[in-house]
Enzyme design. Structure first.
Site, PDB file in Angstrom:
ATOM      1  N   GLY A 189     -13.970  -6.751  -2.177  1.00 34.38           N
ATOM      2  CA  GLY A 189     -15.085  -5.826  -2.419  1.00 34.38           C
ATOM      3  C   GLY A 189     -14.702  -4.666  -3.323  1.00 34.38           C
ATOM      4  CD  GLU A 232     -16.966  -9.038  -4.351  1.00 32.98           C
ATOM      5  OE1 GLU A 232     -16.482  -8.542  -3.307  1.00 32.98           O
ATOM      6  OE2 GLU A 232     -17.686 -10.033  -4.341  1.00 32.98           O
ATOM      7  CD  GLU A 276     -13.166 -11.804  -1.752  1.00 35.66           C
ATOM      8  OE1 GLU A 276     -12.416 -12.374  -2.596  1.00 35.66           O
ATOM      9  OE2 GLU A 276     -13.889 -10.828  -2.048  1.00 35.66           O
ATOM     10  CB  ALA A 329     -15.171  -6.204   3.068  1.00 31.96           C
TER      11      ALA A 329
HETATM   12  N1  COA Z   1      -9.485  -4.036   5.678  1.00 34.46           N
HETATM   13  C1  COA Z   1      -9.006  -3.329   6.708  1.00 34.46           C
HETATM   14  N2  COA Z   1      -7.799  -2.708   6.684  1.00 34.46           N
HETATM   15  C2  COA Z   1      -7.075  -2.852   5.558  1.00 34.46           C
HETATM   16  C3  COA Z   1      -7.502  -3.572   4.449  1.00 34.46           C
HETATM   17  C4  COA Z   1      -8.789  -4.188   4.535  1.00 34.46           C
HETATM   18  N3  COA Z   1      -9.299  -4.875   3.527  1.00 34.46           N
HETATM   19  N4  COA Z   1      -6.547  -3.526   3.508  1.00 34.46           N
HETATM   20  C5  COA Z   1      -5.552  -2.800   3.998  1.00 34.46           C
HETATM   21  N5  COA Z   1      -5.846  -2.381   5.251  1.00 34.46           N
HETATM   22  C6  COA Z   1      -5.023  -1.565   6.145  1.00 34.46           C
HETATM   23  C7  COA Z   1      -3.903  -2.374   6.760  1.00 34.46           C
HETATM   24  O1  COA Z   1      -4.366  -3.099   7.895  1.00 34.46           O
HETATM   25  C8  COA Z   1      -2.928  -1.283   7.118  1.00 34.46           C
HETATM   26  O2  COA Z   1      -3.350  -0.656   8.294  1.00 34.46           O
HETATM   27  P1  COA Z   1      -2.276  -0.239   9.445  1.00 34.46           P
HETATM   28  O3  COA Z   1      -1.370   0.758   8.764  1.00 34.46           O
HETATM   29  O4  COA Z   1      -3.132   0.347  10.511  1.00 34.46           O
HETATM   30  O5  COA Z   1      -1.579  -1.496   9.816  1.00 34.46           O
HETATM   31  C9  COA Z   1      -3.100  -0.275   5.982  1.00 34.46           C
HETATM   32  O6  COA Z   1      -4.361  -0.562   5.395  1.00 34.46           O
HETATM   33  C10 COA Z   1      -2.051  -0.420   4.898  1.00 34.46           C
HETATM   34  O7  COA Z   1      -2.038  -1.769   4.482  1.00 34.46           O
HETATM   35  P2  COA Z   1      -0.712  -2.671   4.427  1.00 34.46           P
HETATM   36  O8  COA Z   1      -1.127  -4.110   4.451  1.00 34.46           O
HETATM   37  O9  COA Z   1       0.254  -2.231   5.485  1.00 34.46           O
HETATM   38  O10 COA Z   1      -0.146  -2.246   2.993  1.00 34.46           O
HETATM   39  P3  COA Z   1       0.678  -3.119   1.967  1.00 34.46           P
HETATM   40  O11 COA Z   1       1.087  -2.167   0.908  1.00 34.46           O
HETATM   41  O12 COA Z   1       1.723  -3.919   2.658  1.00 34.46           O
HETATM   42  O13 COA Z   1      -0.386  -4.169   1.368  1.00 34.46           O
HETATM   43  C11 COA Z   1      -2.515  -4.856   0.479  1.00 34.46           C
HETATM   44  C12 COA Z   1      -1.522  -3.711   0.671  1.00 34.46           C
HETATM   45  C13 COA Z   1      -3.781  -4.242  -0.135  1.00 34.46           C
HETATM   46  C14 COA Z   1      -1.946  -5.905  -0.463  1.00 34.46           C
HETATM   47  C15 COA Z   1      -2.842  -5.518   1.838  1.00 34.46           C
HETATM   48  O14 COA Z   1      -3.218  -4.497   2.755  1.00 34.46           O
HETATM   49  C16 COA Z   1      -3.946  -6.524   1.799  1.00 34.46           C
HETATM   50  O15 COA Z   1      -3.729  -7.661   1.405  1.00 34.46           O
HETATM   51  N6  COA Z   1      -5.170  -6.120   2.204  1.00 34.46           N
HETATM   52  C17 COA Z   1      -6.290  -7.028   2.314  1.00 34.46           C
HETATM   53  C18 COA Z   1      -6.854  -7.374   0.961  1.00 34.46           C
HETATM   54  C19 COA Z   1      -8.000  -8.348   1.099  1.00 34.46           C
HETATM   55  O16 COA Z   1      -7.877  -9.439   1.582  1.00 34.46           O
HETATM   56  N7  COA Z   1      -9.180  -7.898   0.659  1.00 34.46           N
HETATM   57  C20 COA Z   1     -10.370  -8.688   0.687  1.00 34.46           C
HETATM   58  C21 COA Z   1     -11.169  -8.371   1.889  1.00 34.46           C
HETATM   59  S1  COA Z   1     -12.675  -9.305   1.947  1.00 34.46           S
END
Ligand code: COA
Length: 258
Positions: free
Chosen positions: A109, A112, A132, A65
């Site tokens: 999500g 999911e 989460e 999400a």
């Molecule tokens: N919601 C909003 N933005 C997200 C996102 C999410 N779930 N996941 C990634 N992004 C965005 C980041 O904020 C970043 O944006 P920016 O370039 O404007 O800063 C961009 O996507 C790239 O992500 P980044 O974290 O820089 O890449 P990474 O390769 O270092 O890490 C992930 C990738 C997926 C491991 C990491 O982004 C992450 O942990 N995301 C959240 C996952 C999560 O908790 N999901 C459950 C949500 S309920």
């Protein structure tokens, strides 16, 4: 109305829906989910579409999400607005088979969403997770329930409590995905599976989807009865007569969805 966060192509009876929000790793914003529900609804209504493939990018199927969008949400807003409830219900109402082609991150999500699909084909780069807990919330689109049914309590609890990611190889071994293929081939593999499904009777494929999904909801005796009644009912179809006579005649069946 077009899409800002998706690409949709229909070819050879298969709708290919690609999540396309590269700046945010395909995070499931309200806008993206509204478009996805709309695209799935269109595919469901389109008689030319017999199967759906859902995919993301090389880097992310969907990273969950949209956290930025949710960050300021209050309990009352989440509860009264039924956050994600309507979108999840709408996805589950799609009766045509959906094949997910997952490369890169399928988190929260995103994991999911993959689990709401009917077949999950993973690239060797896929990483599944329900992180989460790191945000101070629990999964909200079925993660605690579907992951537990898919991989068992031990691994589901491990993933939800630690927030660790599962590799494609572990996901296949654990029953979360049906196949793992090289990343370059994942969409083609999903399209090939969808093409195979598209050759079948839609009546039968819809019954298969309902029966297998019922196994996730019903006690065994009730599920077995549901299956047996569907099995009996399909003898009333022309496609049953065609399928069996084609086998006896050693020819390809020509199903007509009736
Ligand atoms: N919601 C909003 N933005 C997200 C996102 C999410 N779930 N996941 C990634 N992004 C965005 C980041 O904020 C970043 O944006 P920016 O370039 O404007 O800063 C961009 O996507 C790239 O992500 P980044 O974290 O820089 O890449 P990474 O390769 O270092 O890490 C992930 C990738 C997926 C491991 C990491 O982004 C992450 O942990 N995301 C959240 C996952 C999560 O908790 N999901 C459950 C949500 S309920």
């Amino acid at each position: 109305m077009g899409y800002q966060n998706l690409n949709v192509e229909v070819a050879d009876h298969v709708a290919l829906i690609r999540l396309d929000r590269p700046d945010a790793m395909n995070a499931l914003s309200a806008d993206l989910l509204e478009e996805l529900v709309r695209a799935l609804g269109k595919a469901q209504a389109d008689d030319k579409v017999r199967c759906i493939v859902l995919t993301g990018s090389d880097k992310a199927f969907a990273a969950g999400a949209d956290i930025a969008e949710m960050a300021e949400t209050s309990f009352a807003e989440a509860f009264m607005g039924d956050l994600f409830g309507q979108q999840a219900d709408a996805i589950l109402r799609i009766r045509k088979p959906i094949v997910a082609a997952v490369a890169g991150y399928a988190l929260g999500g995103g994991c999911e969403l993959a689990m709401m699909c009917d077949i999950v084909i993973a690239a060797d780069t896929a990483k599944f997770g329900q992180p989460e807990i790191n945000l101070g919330i629990v999964a909200g689109m079925g993660g605690t329930q579907r992951l537990t049914r898919a991989v068992g309590k031990a691994k589901a609890m491990d993933m939800h409590l630690t927030g660790r990611f599962m590799s494609a190889e572990e996901a296949e071994r654990s029953g979360l995905v049906s196949r793992v293929v090289p990343a370059k081939k994942v969409v083609d593999e999903a399209l090939a599976a969808a093409a195979k499904i598209a050759e079948k009777s839609m009546v039968t494929a819809t019954a298969v989807k309902e029966a297998v999904n019922a196994s996730q909801e019903m006690p065994l005796a009730q599920g077995l009865l549901f299956e047996r009644r569907l099995f009996h009912a399909l003898f009333a179809t022309e496609d049953q007569a065609e399928g069996m006579s084609a086998f006896v005649d050693k020819r390809e069946a020509q199903f007509r969805d009736r």
